[in-house]
Enzyme design. Sequence first.
Site, PDB file in Angstrom:
ATOM      1  N   ARG A 260       6.317   7.463  -1.155  1.00  0.00           N
ATOM      2  CA  ARG A 260       6.868   7.455   0.209  1.00  0.00           C
ATOM      3  C   ARG A 260       7.812   6.262   0.310  1.00  0.00           C
ATOM      4  O   ARG A 260       7.436   5.134   0.035  1.00  0.00           O
ATOM      5  CB  ARG A 260       5.764   7.392   1.258  1.00  0.00           C
ATOM      6  N   HIS A 264       3.572   3.296   5.642  1.00  0.00           N
ATOM      7  CA  HIS A 264       2.476   4.266   5.721  1.00  0.00           C
ATOM      8  C   HIS A 264       2.538   5.028   7.034  1.00  0.00           C
ATOM      9  O   HIS A 264       2.453   6.256   7.058  1.00  0.00           O
ATOM     10  CB  HIS A 264       1.137   3.545   5.580  1.00  0.00           C
ATOM     11  N   TYR A 274       3.322  -5.225  -0.024  1.00  0.00           N
ATOM     12  CA  TYR A 274       2.530  -4.766  -1.165  1.00  0.00           C
ATOM     13  C   TYR A 274       3.343  -3.961  -2.184  1.00  0.00           C
ATOM     14  O   TYR A 274       2.804  -3.508  -3.182  1.00  0.00           O
ATOM     15  CB  TYR A 274       1.329  -3.928  -0.686  1.00  0.00           C
TER      16      TYR A 274
END
Length: 361
Positions: A260, A264, A274
């Site tokens: 993606r 999120h 991250y």
Amino acid sequence: MSTKTLEQVESQFETFQILDENGKVVNEEAMPELSDEQLQELMKRMVYTRIWDQRAISLNRQGRLGFYAPVAGQEASMLGSQFALDKEDWILPGYRDVPQIVFQGLPLYQAFLWSRGHYEGGQMPDGLNVLFPQIIIGAQIIQTAGVALGLKRKGKENIALTYTGDGGASQGDFYEGMNFAGAYNAPAVFIVQNNRFAISVPVEKQSAAKTIAQKAVAAGIEGIQVDGMDVLAVYKATNDARKRALAGEGPTLIETLTYRYGPHTMAGDDPTRYRSSDLDDEWTKKDPLVRFRKFLEEKGLWDEEKENEVVEQAKADVKEAIKKADAAPKQKVTDLIGFMFEDLPANLREQMEQYTAKESK
């Protein structure tokens, strides 16, 4: 001995691919039997979804859309799998899997209402075999096992298919649902869209297994790992799994390796905390739209004019859908209470009376 056995299992799950990153066919024998029109339709759906996704992110930032999980990068995984389904098949989606159920038949404006938490967003049209997107991580896996078993017991020639992410594969429901479906030889297909980070935890820290696909072995069902940026490979794997299920050969676990590009969800996630820019760049080169566009252009099936038509159609459809969603009746507390039960229990009858009085003022 145990290490050797594990290595033997893991070696069986090589990534299935048909198109490489440059849109070249690397597995001619696996090419699915799709007409030129079907190939073009797949591309149209991916381009349409990319534009819709961009517009949805903008609407969310404007405060005109509620919960939203971006989908850019996962179009091949989502739409290639949905394209293999029959209209009578069941889809049990996760919260990111809205494109699949829209192309299965859910009106776009209702998808927007679902995002806003409006009750009309969960009222599926008659004849549409879709559950509204599941928010609880992995809960749809168990539900899919049950729906698939119901289809089998009723003698239906259809399957139940569900989606979750790599994070969902770490849930107990994931194992329980697959095990149940396997034990009863139910016509189910479980798709894990491995976008590598769940919410923020790298997949390597979620499980010691080298693949998610190999987890099918413990459940006694078929498993396959697929290049999730390759729409033809995803379609082929799903179509094959559907045929096996209908032939009485049981469930299949499909792991799609995808990515993606956005956060999120739009609820404050910051992927730069991250994910590295180098990793983003690596996966951008694997973009499913770029790859499939090159393949179609080589065959003379796609050009800039066709793409622009789809882009403009998507913009117009989103504009119309959000306008229709804005026109939906304002949701009331009495609506929510009334939808819970056919016959209200005493405590809800009391609340219904209270809120009816408040709303009538």
